[in-house]
Design an enzyme around this catalytic site. Structure first.
Site, PDB file in Angstrom:
ATOM      1  CG  ASP A 136     106.780  12.273  83.942  1.00  0.00           C
ATOM      2  OD1 ASP A 136     105.695  12.106  84.511  1.00  0.00           O
ATOM      3  OD2 ASP A 136     107.381  13.363  83.947  1.00  0.00           O
ATOM      4  CG  HIS A 164     105.822  16.853  84.806  1.00  0.00           C
ATOM      5  ND1 HIS A 164     105.952  15.509  85.028  1.00  0.00           N
ATOM      6  CD2 HIS A 164     105.215  17.346  85.902  1.00  0.00           C
ATOM      7  CE1 HIS A 164     105.439  15.212  86.205  1.00  0.00           C
ATOM      8  NE2 HIS A 164     104.982  16.309  86.764  1.00  0.00           N
TER       9      HIS A 164
HETATM   10  P1  NAD Z   1     103.517  20.646  98.911  1.00  0.00           P
HETATM   11  O1  NAD Z   1     102.307  21.485  98.756  1.00  0.00           O
HETATM   12  O2  NAD Z   1     103.578  19.562  99.942  1.00  0.00           O
HETATM   13  O3  NAD Z   1     104.769  21.596  99.203  1.00  0.00           O
HETATM   14  C1  NAD Z   1     105.042  22.757  98.510  1.00  0.00           C
HETATM   15  C2  NAD Z   1     105.657  23.727  99.486  1.00  0.00           C
HETATM   16  O4  NAD Z   1     106.052  24.880  98.748  1.00  0.00           O
HETATM   17  C3  NAD Z   1     104.686  24.209 100.569  1.00  0.00           C
HETATM   18  O5  NAD Z   1     105.306  24.032 101.809  1.00  0.00           O
HETATM   19  C4  NAD Z   1     104.484  25.698 100.222  1.00  0.00           C
HETATM   20  O6  NAD Z   1     104.303  26.469 101.361  1.00  0.00           O
HETATM   21  C5  NAD Z   1     105.789  26.011  99.538  1.00  0.00           C
HETATM   22  N1  NAD Z   1     105.738  27.179  98.662  1.00  0.00           N
HETATM   23  C6  NAD Z   1     104.682  27.687  97.990  1.00  0.00           C
HETATM   24  N2  NAD Z   1     105.059  28.783  97.318  1.00  0.00           N
HETATM   25  C7  NAD Z   1     106.372  28.974  97.562  1.00  0.00           C
HETATM   26  C8  NAD Z   1     107.326  29.936  97.158  1.00  0.00           C
HETATM   27  N3  NAD Z   1     106.979  30.941  96.373  1.00  0.00           N
HETATM   28  N4  NAD Z   1     108.592  29.810  97.589  1.00  0.00           N
HETATM   29  C9  NAD Z   1     108.953  28.801  98.377  1.00  0.00           C
HETATM   30  N5  NAD Z   1     108.084  27.862  98.809  1.00  0.00           N
HETATM   31  C10 NAD Z   1     106.815  27.945  98.410  1.00  0.00           C
HETATM   32  O7  NAD Z   1     103.865  20.096  97.458  1.00  0.00           O
HETATM   33  P2  NAD Z   1     104.802  18.888  97.036  1.00  0.00           P
HETATM   34  O8  NAD Z   1     104.001  17.648  97.001  1.00  0.00           O
HETATM   35  O9  NAD Z   1     106.065  18.931  97.825  1.00  0.00           O
HETATM   36  O10 NAD Z   1     105.037  19.284  95.501  1.00  0.00           O
HETATM   37  C11 NAD Z   1     105.738  20.464  95.161  1.00  0.00           C
HETATM   38  C12 NAD Z   1     105.553  20.768  93.693  1.00  0.00           C
HETATM   39  O11 NAD Z   1     106.147  19.752  92.891  1.00  0.00           O
HETATM   40  C13 NAD Z   1     104.083  20.840  93.224  1.00  0.00           C
HETATM   41  O12 NAD Z   1     103.977  21.912  92.299  1.00  0.00           O
HETATM   42  C14 NAD Z   1     103.890  19.531  92.513  1.00  0.00           C
HETATM   43  O13 NAD Z   1     102.851  19.620  91.559  1.00  0.00           O
HETATM   44  C15 NAD Z   1     105.238  19.370  91.874  1.00  0.00           C
HETATM   45  N6  NAD Z   1     105.586  18.023  91.423  1.00  0.00           N
HETATM   46  C16 NAD Z   1     106.331  17.924  90.280  1.00  0.00           C
HETATM   47  C17 NAD Z   1     106.730  16.703  89.823  1.00  0.00           C
HETATM   48  C18 NAD Z   1     107.529  16.583  88.557  1.00  0.00           C
HETATM   49  O14 NAD Z   1     107.778  15.460  88.145  1.00  0.00           O
HETATM   50  N7  NAD Z   1     107.956  17.647  87.915  1.00  0.00           N
HETATM   51  C19 NAD Z   1     106.391  15.552  90.540  1.00  0.00           C
HETATM   52  C20 NAD Z   1     105.657  15.673  91.715  1.00  0.00           C
HETATM   53  C21 NAD Z   1     105.259  16.929  92.147  1.00  0.00           C
END
Ligand code: NAD
Length: 311
Positions: A136, A164
């Site tokens: 952000d 966030h």
């Molecule tokens: P994604 O769905 O492509 O990947 C997430 C991975 O995590 C998947 O492979 C899933 O199998 C795995 N997973 C689920 N539960 C798990 C656990 N308990 N232990 C280990 N692995 C687990 O998602 P992404 O696009 O890589 O995003 C990941 C996260 O980051 C999401 O929650 C998204 O909302 C968040 N995000 C945060 C920000 C931020 O600025 N804070 C920015 C973008 C995305």
């Protein structure tokens, strides 16, 4: 070469990790002469899915994996599922990681997941936990740069306050921009208060949703870049005269934010330790927005703690 450090990335099969692991591996986060032992934890592609292996003697834990929101899922149900995950990962950090471990939470709802992990790891200092609002922060810099026809590197000291989520408050009252070699305040440079208080704020708040709409996927490369920026600053410190935004634990004495909320603040970092930037004047417009996002976080925290005691 210095002693290898142990770095865990969870959610390693996901789209953020796809861009992130490469950057950590090529030395652009911890330095070219720093060997990293990588532990990639995922429920999909198994490097390891065992907490006792993944969390052992960690120096850095980047918690990206979380339960994504599915269509029709209530916010509370999402929170509940994530409390379970981050409670378990917090307990594993408590049990297996070094007490000096730096924990960065990315998986959403990032602030509350981070608080859950910290509460579940009482032997690790709560200041070692932070959540990502750097994406952000970078977006706020980019919007200002675009408007002024400069690069994002010419803009500094923007602030993301709070959660966030779409209640976050991007604040440029203290931000500076380099124009023709001179640093000027962003308000002074732009001379467009109504844009800064209106469209600028909502664009940054809703950027995540706009990316999903365009890509049918959430931000990945820019999120990975922001994680690298965040972790690199923890490791090497922030440049002199610059501050950055990250979600950290509030102490009740800074900027009127309630005690014990995992809230995004402006911080400076030195010797791997962050400090609040103190004493920035807050106007009424900012106060209202900062309180609104604090209210949302307080509600999230209360629900999470309910689940935490029953999880
Ligand atoms: P994604 O769905 O492509 O990947 C997430 C991975 O995590 C998947 O492979 C899933 O199998 C795995 N997973 C689920 N539960 C798990 C656990 N308990 N232990 C280990 N692995 C687990 O998602 P992404 O696009 O890589 O995003 C990941 C996260 O980051 C999401 O929650 C998204 O909302 C968040 N995000 C945060 C920000 C931020 O600025 N804070 C920015 C973008 C995305």
């Amino acid at each position: 070469m210095s002693e290898p450090i142990r770095v865990l990335v969870t959610g390693a099969a996901g789209q953020i990790a796809y861009s992130l692991l490469y950057s950590i591996g090529n030395g652009s986060v911890f330095g070219k002469d720093q060997l990293c032992v990588f532990i990639a934890m995922s429920t999909d592609v198994i490097a390891t899915d065992k907490e006792d292996v993944a969390f052992k003697d960690l120096d850095v834990a980047i918690l990206v994996g979380s339960m994504p929101r599915r269509e029709g899922m209530e916010r509370k149900d999402l929170l509940k599922a994530n409390v379970k995950i981050f409670k378990s990962q917090g307990a594993a950090l408590d049990k297996y990681a070094k007490k000096s471990v730096k924990v960065i939470v990315v998986g959403n709802p990032a602030n509350t997941n981070c608080l859950t992990a910290s509460k579940s790891a009482p032997s690790i200092p709560k200041e070692n936990f932070s959540c990502l609002t750097r994406l952000d922060h970078n977006r706020a810099k980019a919007q200002i740069a675009l408007k002024l026809g400069v690069t994002a590197n010419d803009v500094k000291n923007v602030i993301i306050w709070g959660n966030h989520s779409s209640t976050q408050y991007p604040d440029v009252n203290h931000a500076k921009v380099k124009l023709q070699g001179k640093e000027v305040g962003v308000y002074e440079a732009l001379k467009d208060d109504s844009w800064l208080k209106g469209e600028f704020v909502t664009t940054v708040q809703q950027r995540g949703a706009a990316v999903i709409k365009a890509r049918k996927l959430s931000s990945a490369m820019s999120a990975a870049k922001a994680i690298c920026d965040h972790v690199r600053d923890i490791w090497f410190g922030t440049p002199e005269g610059e501050f950055v935004s990250m979600g950290v634990i509030s102490d009740g004495n800074s900027y009127g934010v309630p005690d014990d909320l995992l809230y995004s603040f402006p911080v400076v970092i030195k010797n791997k330790t962050w400090k609040f930037v103190e004493g920035l004047p807050i106007n009424d417009f900012s106060r209202e927005k900062m309180d609104l996002t604090a209210k949302e976080l307080t509600e999230e925290k209360e629900s999470a703690f309910e689940f935490l005691s029953s999880a």
